[in-house]
Design a protein around this motif. Structure first.
Motif, PDB file in Angstrom:
ATOM      1  N   MET A   1      52.002  40.229  42.008  1.00 44.67           N
ATOM      2  CA  MET A   1      51.453  38.974  41.489  1.00 44.67           C
ATOM      3  C   MET A   1      52.569  37.991  41.177  1.00 44.67           C
ATOM      4  SD  MET A   1      48.302  40.191  39.121  1.00 44.67           S
ATOM      5  CE  MET A   1      47.485  41.764  39.404  1.00 44.67           C
ATOM      6  N   SER A   2      52.184  36.732  41.059  1.00 49.70           N
ATOM      7  CA  SER A   2      53.180  35.677  40.826  1.00 49.70           C
ATOM      8  C   SER A   2      52.727  34.768  39.689  1.00 49.70           C
ATOM      9  CB  SER A   2      53.395  34.867  42.106  1.00 49.70           C
ATOM     10  OG  SER A   2      52.150  34.420  42.620  1.00 49.70           O
ATOM     11  N   GLY A   3      52.630  35.338  38.504  1.00 45.12           N
ATOM     12  CA  GLY A   3      52.336  34.528  37.327  1.00 45.12           C
ATOM     13  C   GLY A   3      50.873  34.193  37.151  1.00 45.12           C
ATOM     14  N   VAL A   4      49.995  35.192  37.158  1.00 42.39           N
ATOM     15  CA  VAL A   4      48.559  34.906  37.037  1.00 42.39           C
ATOM     16  C   VAL A   4      48.121  34.743  35.587  1.00 42.39           C
ATOM     17  CG1 VAL A   4      47.913  35.902  39.241  1.00 42.39           C
ATOM     18  CG2 VAL A   4      48.020  37.367  37.255  1.00 42.39           C
ATOM     19  N   TYR A   5      48.452  35.666  34.694  1.00 43.74           N
ATOM     20  CA  TYR A   5      48.211  35.547  33.248  1.00 43.74           C
ATOM     21  C   TYR A   5      46.787  35.097  32.913  1.00 43.74           C
ATOM     22  CZ  TYR A   5      53.237  35.991  33.092  1.00 43.74           C
ATOM     23  OH  TYR A   5      54.516  36.440  33.244  1.00 43.74           O
ATOM     24  N   GLY A   6      45.797  35.751  33.487  1.00 43.27           N
ATOM     25  CA  GLY A   6      44.396  35.405  33.256  1.00 43.27           C
ATOM     26  C   GLY A   6      43.709  34.949  34.526  1.00 43.27           C
ATOM     27  N   ARG A   7      44.427  34.241  35.384  1.00 44.96           N
ATOM     28  CA  ARG A   7      43.843  33.775  36.653  1.00 44.96           C
ATOM     29  C   ARG A   7      43.376  34.950  37.498  1.00 44.96           C
ATOM     30  NH1 ARG A   7      41.154  32.357  40.131  1.00 44.96           N
ATOM     31  NH2 ARG A   7      41.572  30.903  41.838  1.00 44.96           N
TER      32      ARG A   7
ATOM     33  N   SER B   1      47.240  55.040  36.691  1.00 43.41           N
ATOM     34  CA  SER B   1      46.620  54.157  35.701  1.00 43.41           C
ATOM     35  C   SER B   1      45.785  53.107  36.409  1.00 43.41           C
ATOM     36  CB  SER B   1      47.689  53.466  34.840  1.00 43.41           C
ATOM     37  OG  SER B   1      47.112  52.459  34.031  1.00 43.41           O
ATOM     38  N   GLY B   2      44.663  52.745  35.809  1.00 44.08           N
ATOM     39  CA  GLY B   2      43.828  51.674  36.342  1.00 44.08           C
ATOM     40  C   GLY B   2      44.356  50.296  36.021  1.00 44.08           C
ATOM     41  N   LYS B   3      45.405  50.194  35.205  1.00 48.54           N
ATOM     42  CA  LYS B   3      46.028  48.909  34.913  1.00 48.54           C
ATOM     43  C   LYS B   3      46.815  48.424  36.124  1.00 48.54           C
ATOM     44  CE  LYS B   3      44.637  48.962  30.606  1.00 48.54           C
ATOM     45  NZ  LYS B   3      43.522  48.080  30.187  1.00 48.54           N
ATOM     46  N   VAL B   4      47.211  47.143  36.104  1.00 46.17           N
ATOM     47  CA  VAL B   4      48.000  46.588  37.197  1.00 46.17           C
ATOM     48  C   VAL B   4      49.236  45.897  36.641  1.00 46.17           C
ATOM     49  CG1 VAL B   4      46.060  46.307  38.783  1.00 46.17           C
ATOM     50  CG2 VAL B   4      46.643  44.453  37.210  1.00 46.17           C
ATOM     51  N   GLU B   5      50.246  45.806  37.473  1.00 38.72           N
ATOM     52  CA  GLU B   5      51.494  45.130  37.129  1.00 38.72           C
ATOM     53  C   GLU B   5      51.373  43.652  37.486  1.00 38.72           C
ATOM     54  OE1 GLU B   5      54.653  44.090  35.692  1.00 38.72           O
ATOM     55  OE2 GLU B   5      54.759  46.284  35.844  1.00 38.72           O
ATOM     56  N   LEU B   6      51.443  42.781  36.473  1.00 37.56           N
ATOM     57  CA  LEU B   6      51.370  41.349  36.758  1.00 37.56           C
ATOM     58  C   LEU B   6      52.595  40.610  36.220  1.00 37.56           C
ATOM     59  CD1 LEU B   6      50.202  39.863  33.873  1.00 37.56           C
ATOM     60  CD2 LEU B   6      48.187  41.094  34.625  1.00 37.56           C
ATOM     61  N   GLY B   7      53.673  41.365  36.030  1.00 36.50           N
ATOM     62  CA  GLY B   7      54.906  40.763  35.545  1.00 36.50           C
ATOM     63  C   GLY B   7      55.270  41.193  34.143  1.00 36.50           C
ATOM     64  N   GLN B   8      54.389  41.957  33.499  1.00 34.84           N
ATOM     65  CA  GLN B   8      54.636  42.369  32.114  1.00 34.84           C
ATOM     66  C   GLN B   8      55.462  43.645  32.008  1.00 34.84           C
ATOM     67  OE1 GLN B   8      52.237  43.383  33.946  1.00 34.84           O
ATOM     68  NE2 GLN B   8      50.486  44.228  32.857  1.00 34.84           N
ATOM     69  N   GLY B   9      55.760  44.286  33.143  1.00 38.36           N
ATOM     70  CA  GLY B   9      56.664  45.423  33.145  1.00 38.36           C
ATOM     71  C   GLY B   9      56.037  46.768  32.856  1.00 38.36           C
TER      72      GLY B   9
END
Length: 655
Positions: free
Chosen positions: A336-342, A28-36
């Motif tokens: 990642m460590s809590g980017v949520y848009g960053r 998948s082209g998506k990434v894991e940023l803490g959303q599971g």
């Protein structure tokens, strides 16, 4: 006008592969940023292919190996890319059964699958690995997602694939990448948005220990050194004169989001009019891990290790910067460590790339905490004027909502339709409000702004749900009953009624305590929350408990979904009660955690009750952002119930 490239038809071989040892690989082209999503995607593929989830390896965002994707945002990963993976896995199972039918000489209708094998009724079986020895799985995928092969998911391992690595310190973040010969870089950024470099005195920096390079090219000024501390010290020794900002890069833009006939008539003939003004300040992303990237620019080739939400967007930006073909740029997303848009912004990666190109070797750049507060994009402000016209029975006849905010995207804000969608998100209430006039004004921010979790939804819902609460109390109505009167959406009704029951809404609370409610529909996900607060004599507000009812369609990973709602509530409570980014004349003055407190374990509510109300057969919707959207309003409404004081500005403070 900016537009995304048209996506070619999805191909099975780009999504699913079976390795010689029987491991199923999902791409998948998506990434894991803490959303599971790594866990969710593994479970989707495991369900469809009848293999243990532990036998599924998920590859995310690696630009050399996964299909193009525009980025990970908007709570769309499971709803959209998860659906594509389900289609791919279902097609893979179909092809495997067909091949097994030929191998075993048994009609496909008499075959079943389980534990990575196709099994005949007489007990003979063949493994998936054997079935792909002659040719990998391939073919164009149908657009329609199939009905799930497995029944509703249950709570089974793994609960979170990367959890053990995170808690044991084995997870690899961008700052952990250390290729041989790596140097350290530091780049200066303008102290205020729009300022540019006028001149640079490099003499002191060049003479400092460990300095390998001092770079100055137009507005770019940075240092490369043997150690990080040397790079930071040398960069701060640069004497830079900055020009004043030349003006905003974003021009003001006005949008009509809804304009019904009869608004003036509704207000003129109303038995009562009520109005209020709400304000939401700039806040920082406040990611625990500051931005970092490692770039290795060689002759005609680049490897970049970074936390990014848009690997392909970053790949293309680097290719343009260096004059390379995109396929010569290899982006390797890290934990990642809590980017949520960053993570949508490419700044730290481009800093590393530009320095690496100059020294012709790997360079690591990591921003300081001060850099993160002062130079990274923050959440836009919101100023909302709301008014309603009510009839003699308290029903809403007319509604006016005038929202002023900043671009919720990056750079110039994007095309008008993008600004309207992002900066106006959730500005239209989910209620029957009679004739409505809803206007959006997007103006340049005093400081650099960009995407923040849920974009404009959280600020807009804070204003709207706080105001709806005001209307309920002004008319002597129960706040939940008032909302139910003004909606005919059965899913919204269900989450409101569910959270009313679970929170024991009508139960008397102790003196100094109160409960408040807020709800929303975000990207098809329905959320209603009740918050309970206590207010001490000195005005200290404590969030005691939160109840959440959520309808997000079919759940892929129930425990992960619950985790997302709980995390969203925790984060939103922090910026509702504590956070504000200080700035003066366009210069951010916040620089340390002492200047910018965020919620800690001591601030967490003693319980967050989450229940899912989805009906069978409803498609999966987003989960990464919706839990954070109504929280601020629920807390504000609870404070009013406890104290009789209506707070219309964030952060919510009584002292």
């Amino acid at each position: 006008m900016t537009s995304w490239p048209a996506r070619p038809p999805a191909k099975l071989e780009e999504r699913i592969a079976v390795e010689p040892d029987g491991t199923v690989v999902a791409y998948s082209g998506k990434v894991e940023l803490g959303q599971g999503i790594r866990t969710a995607f593994a479970r989707i593929v495991a369900e469809e292919l009848d293999v243990p989830a532990a036998r599924v390896r998920v590859v995310l965002g690696e630009t050399d190996h996964v299909p193009w994707d525009m980025g990970t945002f908007g709570s769309m990963s499971v709803a959209f890319d998860g659906a594509t993976l389900r289609t791919a896995a279902a097609r893979a199972r179909e092809l495997l059964v067909q091949r097994a039918s030929e191998t075993l000489g048994v009609p496909a209708s008499e075959l079943s699958t389980g534990n990575g094998r196709v099994v005949a009724r007489d007990g003979r079986s063949v493994s998936y690995a054997e079935l792909v020895l002659r040719a990998p799985l391939a073919g164009v995928l149908a657009e329609a997602s199939p009905e799930p092969h497995a029944p509703e998911p249950h709570e089974s391992a793994p609960s979170r694939i990367e959890a053990r690595d995170i808690v044991t310190g084995r997870a690899r973040y961008a700052a952990d990448v250390k290729p041989p010969g790596m140097l350290h870089g530091y780049v200066l950024h303008p102290p205020a948005m729009g300022e540019r470099v006028r001149s640079v005195d490099e003499r002191a920096a060049r003479a400092m220990p460990g300095v390998v390079l001092v770079a100055h090219d137009g507005d770019f000024a940075g240092v490369v050194a043997e150690r990080e501390s040397q790079a930071v010290a040398a960069a701060r020794a640069l004497v830079v004169r900055w020009t004043a900002a030349s003006g905003p890069s974003t021009m003001p833009a006005d949008f009509v989001l809804r304009r019904d006939e009869g608004v003036e008539r509704a207000f003129t003939g109303a038995a009562r009019q009520i109005a209020a003004v709400y304000h939401v300040p700039h806040i920082a992303h406040a990611s625990i891990g500051p931005s970092a990237a490692v770039a290795d620019v060689r002759e005609g080739e680049v490897d970049v290790y970074v936390s990014t939400q848009r690997p392909f967007g970053l790949r293309d930006a680097i290719a343009e910067t260096l004059g390379l073909a995109p396929e010569r740029v290899h982006v390797h997303p890290q934990a990642m460590s809590g980017v949520y848009g960053r993570g949508n912004m490419h700044d730290v990666a481009l800093d590393a790339v530009r320095l690496s190109r100059l020294v012709r070797g790997p360079v690591r750049v990591q921003w300081t905490r001060e850099d993160e507060f002062r130079f990274s994009p923050c959440r836009p402000e919101l100023h909302a004027r709301v008014s309603a016209a009510l009839d003699s029975g308290g029903a809403i006849l007319g509604w006016r909502y005038d929202e002023t905010t900043n671009p919720h995207t990056y750079g110039t804000g994007g095309p008008p339709q993008v600004m309207a969608i992002t900066s106006g998100r959730n500005a239209i209430p989910p209620y029957d409000v009679g004739a409505a006039d809803i206007a959006l004004h997007v103006v340049p921010g005093a400081v650099r702004t960009g995407a923040f979790r849920s974009l404009a939804a959280s600020p807009n819902v804070f204003a709207i749900e706080s105001f709806v609460d005001e209307l309920a109390h002004a008319t002597g109505s129960d706040p939940i009953s008032f909302r139910l009167v003004h909606t005919r959406d059965p899913r919204l009704v269900r989450v409101l009624e569910t959270v009313r029951a679970r929170s024991e809404w009508g139960r008397p609370r102790a003196a100094g305590s109160g409960v408040g409610v807020a709800c929303t529909i975000y990207h098809g996900t329905y959320v209603a929350e009740v918050a309970e607060v206590s207010v001490a004599q000195g005005g200290r507000i404590t969030l005691e408990q939160v109840w959440c009812a959520v309808d997000a369609g079919r759940l892929v990973h129930p425990d992960g979904a619950r985790n997302q709602i709980e995390g969203g509530v925790q984060q939103a409570a922090s910026y509702a009660l504590l956070e504000r980014l200080a700035h003066d004349g366009g210069r951010v003055t916040t620089s340390t955690w002492r200047d910018y407190p965020i919620a800690t374990f001591d601030d967490a509510p003693r319980s967050i009750d989450v229940v899912f109300t989805s009906e069978a057969g409803v498609p999966t919707t987003g989960m990464g952002e919706p839990g954070s959207v109504p929280t601020s309003a629920a807390i504000a409404n609870a404070i009013f119930a406890a104290t009789g004081t209506r707070l219309r500005d964030l952060p919510l403070r009584l002292t």
